[in-house]
Motif scaffolding. Structure first.
Motif, PDB file in Angstrom:
ATOM      1  N   ASP A 111       0.875  -1.172   0.000  1.00  0.00           N
ATOM      2  CA  ASP A 111       0.000   0.000   0.000  1.00  0.00           C
ATOM      3  C   ASP A 111       0.911   1.221   0.000  1.00  0.00           C
ATOM      4  N   ASP A 113       0.216   4.439  -0.625  1.00  0.00           N
ATOM      5  CA  ASP A 113      -0.323   5.652   0.012  1.00  0.00           C
ATOM      6  C   ASP A 113      -0.060   5.646   1.508  1.00  0.00           C
ATOM      7  N   ASN A 114      -0.356   4.524   2.118  1.00  0.00           N
ATOM      8  CA  ASN A 114      -0.217   4.441   3.577  1.00  0.00           C
ATOM      9  C   ASN A 114       1.100   3.814   3.999  1.00  0.00           C
ATOM     10  N   GLU A 192      -3.089  -3.492  10.680  1.00  0.00           N
ATOM     11  CA  GLU A 192      -2.976  -2.264   9.900  1.00  0.00           C
ATOM     12  C   GLU A 192      -3.558  -1.086  10.652  1.00  0.00           C
ATOM     13  N   ASP A 193      -4.558  -1.357  11.530  1.00  0.00           N
ATOM     14  CA  ASP A 193      -5.102  -0.234  12.293  1.00  0.00           C
ATOM     15  C   ASP A 193      -4.139   0.093  13.437  1.00  0.00           C
ATOM     16  N   PRO A 194      -4.018   1.377  13.758  1.00  0.00           N
ATOM     17  CA  PRO A 194      -2.941   1.801  14.649  1.00  0.00           C
ATOM     18  C   PRO A 194      -3.132   1.422  16.117  1.00  0.00           C
ATOM     19  N   GLU A 195      -4.370   1.311  16.548  1.00  0.00           N
ATOM     20  CA  GLU A 195      -4.611   0.989  17.955  1.00  0.00           C
ATOM     21  C   GLU A 195      -5.614  -0.145  18.082  1.00  0.00           C
TER      22      GLU A 195
ATOM     23  N   ARG B  93       1.492  11.365  15.507  1.00  0.00           N
ATOM     24  CA  ARG B  93       2.010  10.004  15.329  1.00  0.00           C
ATOM     25  C   ARG B  93       2.579   9.759  13.938  1.00  0.00           C
ATOM     26  N   TRP B 169      -5.435  12.912  -0.019  1.00  0.00           N
ATOM     27  CA  TRP B 169      -4.564  11.753  -0.257  1.00  0.00           C
ATOM     28  C   TRP B 169      -3.389  12.121  -1.155  1.00  0.00           C
ATOM     29  N   LEU B 172      -0.923  13.537   1.265  1.00  0.00           N
ATOM     30  CA  LEU B 172      -0.279  12.461   2.022  1.00  0.00           C
ATOM     31  C   LEU B 172       0.821  11.798   1.193  1.00  0.00           C
ATOM     32  N   SER B 224     -10.101   3.360  15.727  1.00  0.00           N
ATOM     33  CA  SER B 224      -8.873   2.917  15.070  1.00  0.00           C
ATOM     34  C   SER B 224      -9.228   1.999  13.905  1.00  0.00           C
ATOM     35  N   VAL B 225      -8.877   2.385  12.700  1.00  0.00           N
ATOM     36  CA  VAL B 225      -9.175   1.575  11.502  1.00  0.00           C
ATOM     37  C   VAL B 225      -7.926   1.507  10.633  1.00  0.00           C
ATOM     38  N   PRO B 226      -7.834   0.502   9.753  1.00  0.00           N
ATOM     39  CA  PRO B 226      -6.720   0.518   8.809  1.00  0.00           C
ATOM     40  C   PRO B 226      -6.778   1.820   7.999  1.00  0.00           C
ATOM     41  N   PRO B 227      -5.646   2.498   7.834  1.00  0.00           N
ATOM     42  CA  PRO B 227      -5.692   3.790   7.147  1.00  0.00           C
ATOM     43  C   PRO B 227      -6.254   3.706   5.733  1.00  0.00           C
ATOM     44  N   ALA B 228      -6.128   2.523   5.111  1.00  0.00           N
ATOM     45  CA  ALA B 228      -6.658   2.373   3.755  1.00  0.00           C
ATOM     46  C   ALA B 228      -8.187   2.342   3.762  1.00  0.00           C
ATOM     47  N   GLY B 249      -2.985   8.282   6.867  1.00  0.00           N
ATOM     48  CA  GLY B 249      -1.707   7.567   6.960  1.00  0.00           C
ATOM     49  C   GLY B 249      -1.548   6.838   8.286  1.00  0.00           C
ATOM     50  N   VAL B 250      -2.465   7.103   9.239  1.00  0.00           N
ATOM     51  CA  VAL B 250      -2.393   6.456  10.558  1.00  0.00           C
ATOM     52  C   VAL B 250      -3.619   5.566  10.766  1.00  0.00           C
ATOM     53  N   GLY B 251      -4.824   6.205  10.678  1.00  0.00           N
ATOM     54  CA  GLY B 251      -6.039   5.404  10.819  1.00  0.00           C
ATOM     55  C   GLY B 251      -6.851   5.682  12.069  1.00  0.00           C
ATOM     56  N   ILE B 252      -6.494   6.751  12.794  1.00  0.00           N
ATOM     57  CA  ILE B 252      -7.340   7.147  13.925  1.00  0.00           C
ATOM     58  C   ILE B 252      -8.363   8.156  13.411  1.00  0.00           C
TER      59      ILE B 252
END
Lengths: 485, 304
Positions: A111, A113-114, A192-195, B93, B169, B172, B224-228, B249-252
């Motif tokens: 990925d 982008d991320n 993949e999720d940060p927390e 972060r 995006w 980013l 909290s989710v995958p940033p994608a 880019g983080v997912g919060i």
């Protein structure tokens, strides 16, 4: 005398295990021939163990099947990547099943982008960075063995490398892990999720040296390639001046991408090997790299240059282009190969000391080596105080190994006495297991043991590593030759 | 720092809870309460490390580090121990790293009343299992934090918030290592740091105008989710522009609504149960507090 039951005989159990493994992952992926097994008895340390059978799974399901069979029969197992570990972490004990993940070496997804990717654990560290270089990204941890070491091994050892000074060691670059737990079940830790909800089990799994389970897929964080890079080679008439400059740089608020040190013996050996025009008449040289946007790089080069002058730098060589930069780094990274020009064997140590103690501990390293009549060469990650003294010797010399081990242990003790730690990046494995008491009390070690027990109640995953056990005093014969006792 | 009084207070039996400044939920009600020692023990700028009591306020620690031009990646409210116990990273972060990377060594008091040391004092260390990572986010259920050694970072010479209504995006992808990229559905807030001229050049190349930092005070919940899958997740809960801030880019995702529960595998639940059982068999530390399934119930007073 009572007759033992056939079912209890080790041979019978082994035959059953081998048959089950063949059934699960195919005969061609199960090695039992003694010559083949011999290849898996050791890693890059000088310790040897013994394995009863070697498995070469090619998928998570196959790894899980192997572990389930081990668990069902109460047989120990050891995960293995490229076998480049230096602390005996992959040396099989208790006739363990070796589960080598070298066939699992694919990049599963990227990925951009991320800036993350899922990869298999057998993928070689440098192969990952090469295969994504066209995306302007790389995997930051860069152990000196990066051409041959695997990402799974990096995870197990929480590996470092020159560029971990600014970027942090492997744990900072691992977002999630797919793991096979010691009971053979499969799950994801982190992600993949940060927390993710709950404890950071990903964090405790990284660096656990294969004692909590086996990594079968890794979600890595990728780092953008810097737009500007300056690489400086600075040499000094006194080792102390170079070592003190390291603290000066950090105290000035600069965190270079890398700060590596080579002492004179190293410079001479490497120069004879690669002819890079290294300053062989100097006591030490620092290889400093700063990266980032244009003005930041320029400002940091100017500041470092000024600080170096105050420490009586002799010359500052700035890499004019990518080719010269590559040459200077080749000098640093080929040090271990160059050593063969001095002595046929070496023992590489790995300790960390506070940066401010570098000068003092380096002096002690030279004194210790001299007292044991050993040549010592230093090439190390000075920026984070990570020493790598290499004791050079010819193992054909009678009694030499005793001197090498005695000097090594004194170096480790001196590092810990200076406020440092046992290992910065190579791990504890078998090599330093019985030195853990230098840093940790019995109560501290019990906490580590309790966490291990939560993952692996039957101690089947890579047994006898890292944690010294009072109960194994009688098992000292199990420590392979070459280990410190 | 002498932790013997702290350990004695915690003792080895009976339920006990720990209080900081109650900015993250506070101690368990109606349970005997202890407080961690406070105060900065030492700062070593040339090692980039600091040692302090877990009860030290973040305000005190930040002020002490500011004097040497350094900081720690811990969100600035409440106590050091409270922030580490919750384990939530701040909105920097993306560029500065997660809070879990800040902790190098800790001495905590265990359920048996013993002072236990984990980690090591140097910036690089792989001696033994990395139990520091286990403690960050453990909410006082595995041990009560007494004293910590943290990794510091030098402050950049310059930092500035910028705004843009361009494709978030795209920003980013093309900005070089931004500290933070936050998106509210309409506008994108970007935090850049570094040499002044670099930051200004990046901003002008991307058409960014300087602005005040975004306001997160109302957005006390986090998802909290995958940033994608940030956009999919926002669509799922029908989040309206301006009612959320997503850390790209983080997912919060910061929201003013309670976030949905995350799914946790049976194996991970099992590991939690066994770790808790092994480290605190009687469940005496912060009784009733769970580290799973309470994400949505927790809020932050000041999320920055």
């Amino acid at each position: 005398m009572k007759m033992a039951k056939v079912e209890d005989a080790p041979d019978y159990r082994l035959r059953t295990v081998i048959a089950a493994l063949r059934e699960a992952i195919g005969s061609d992926a199960v090695l039992t021939d003694s010559a083949e097994r011999a290849l898996y008895r050791k890693d890059a340390s000088n310790m040897e163990g013994r394995t009863s059978v070697v498995c070469l799974p090619d998928s998570t399901d196959q790894v899980a099947a192997c572990v389930r069979i081990a668990a069902e029969h109460g047989v120990a197992f050891v995960a293995r990547g490229s076998g480049t570990g230096l602390a005996g972490g992959a040396v099989p004990m208790d006739d363990a099943i070796v589960i080598a993940v070298t066939r699992m070496n694919a990049i599963l997804s990227v990925d951009t982008d991320n800036r993350m990717a899922w990869v298999q654990p057998g993928l070689l560290n440098l192969d990952l960075s090469h295969q994504i270089s066209h995306l302007g990204l790389h995997f930051a941890p860069d152990p000196s063995s990066q051409q041959i070491c695997s990402i799974g091994g990096n995870v197990a050892n929480n590996s470092g490398g020159p560029h971990c000074l600014a970027e942090g060691v492997t744990s900072s670059h691992i977002l999630g892990l797919e793991v096979v737990l010691p009971d053979g079940s499969v799950t994801i830790l982190g992600g993949e999720d940060p927390e993710p909800d709950g404890l950071d089990l990903r964090g405790v799994f990284v660096g656990s040296e294969g004692m909590l389970g086996i990594t079968t897929a890794v979600c890595v964080r990728l780092t953008p390639n810097p737009p500007h890079i300056a690489t400086l080679l600075m040499d000094f008439a006194e080792v102390d001046d170079g070592a003190n400059l390291v603290s000066d740089i950090i105290a000035a608020g600069i965190v270079p991408a890398a700060v590596e040190m080579m002492d004179q013996l190293c410079l001479v050996a490497v120069e004879g090997y690669i002819n890079a025009g290294l300053p062989v008449d100097s006591a030490a040289a620092l290889l400093v790299e700063v990266v980032g946007l244009e003005h930041r790089v320029a400002a940091e080069v100017a500041q470092i240059t000024e600080l170096a002058r105050r420490r009586r730098v002799r010359t500052i060589r700035t890499a004019a282009d990518e080719a010269e930069r590559a040459l200077l780094w080749k000098g640093r990274k080929s040090a271990f190969g160059a050593i063969a020009r001095i002595k046929p064997n070496y023992y590489l140590h790995d300790t960390v000391v506070p940066r401010s103690q570098l000068t003092r501990v380096l002096q002690q390293v030279y004194e210790i080596a001299a007292r044991h009549e050993l040549a010592v060469l230093n090439v190390f990650h000075a920026g984070d105080g990570n020493l790598h003294p290499l004791l050079l010797f010819d193992k054909r010399e009678p009694g030499i190994m005793e001197r090498v081990h005695a000097a090594g242990e004194e170096i480790v003790r001196a590092s810990v006495d200076a406020g440092g730690v046992l290992s910065g990046e190579h791990g504890i494995g078998l090599e330093k297991r019985d030195l853990m008491g230098l840093m940790f009390s019995d109560v501290d070690l019990e906490a580590q043991s309790l966490v291990r027990g939560a993952f692996d109640p039957h101690s089947l995953a890579n047994p006898h590593k890292v944690l010294p056990s009072p109960a194994t005093c009688g098992d000292i014969h199990q420590i392979p030759e070459g280990a410190w006792i | 720092m002498d932790l013997s009084d702290f350990a004695e207070e915690i003792s080895d039996s009976g339920p006990v809870t720990i209080a900081g400044m109650s900015t993250r939920g506070g101690p368990v009600p109606e349970v005997r309460t202890v407080m961690a020692p406070s105060g900065v023990e030492w700062i070593k700028p040339e090692e980039m490390t600091v040692c302090c009591g877990a009860g030290t306020s973040m305000a005190e620690l930040d002020a002490a580090l500011d004097l040497v031009g350094q900081y720690v990646v811990i969100p600035p409210s409440g106590t050091v121990g409270g922030a580490l116990a919750l384990g939530h990273s701040g909105i920097r972060r993306l560029g500065n790293g997660p809070i879990r990377d800040a902790l190098l060594q800790m001495r905590y008091v265990s359920a048996t009343g013993d002072v236990v040391k984990i980690g090591g004092p140097t910036v690089k260390n792989v001696t033994g299992f990395d139990l520091c990572r286990l403690m960050v986010g453990s909410r006082g259920t595995l041990g009560f934090f007494g004293e910590v050694i943290l990794r510091t970072q030098p402050r950049a010479p310059y930092e500035q918030w910028y705004c843009s209504t361009g494709d978030p995006w795209d920003l980013l992808r093309s900005l070089y290592r931004p500290v933070s990229v936050l998106w509210d559905g309409v506008r994108c807030y970007v935090l850049l740091e570094g040499e002044t001229r670099d930051v200004q050049a990046e901003a002008s190349a991307h058409g960014l105008g300087s602005c005040d930092p975004p306001d997160l005070t109302r957005l006390v919940h986090r998802w909290s989710v995958p940033p994608a899958s940030i956009q999919t997740s926002l669509a799922l809960i029908d989040a309206q522009p301006g009612c959320f801030l997503a850390e790209l880019g983080v997912g919060i995702i910061h929201l003013d609504d309670v976030a949905p529960e995350q799914s946790v595998s049976m194996q991970v639940r099992d590991l939690h149960r066994r770790i808790k059982h092994n480290l605190d068999p009687d469940g005496r530390l912060n009784p009733g507090v769970s580290v799973i399934g309470t994400q949505s119930a927790m809020s932050e007073a000041r999320p920055i």
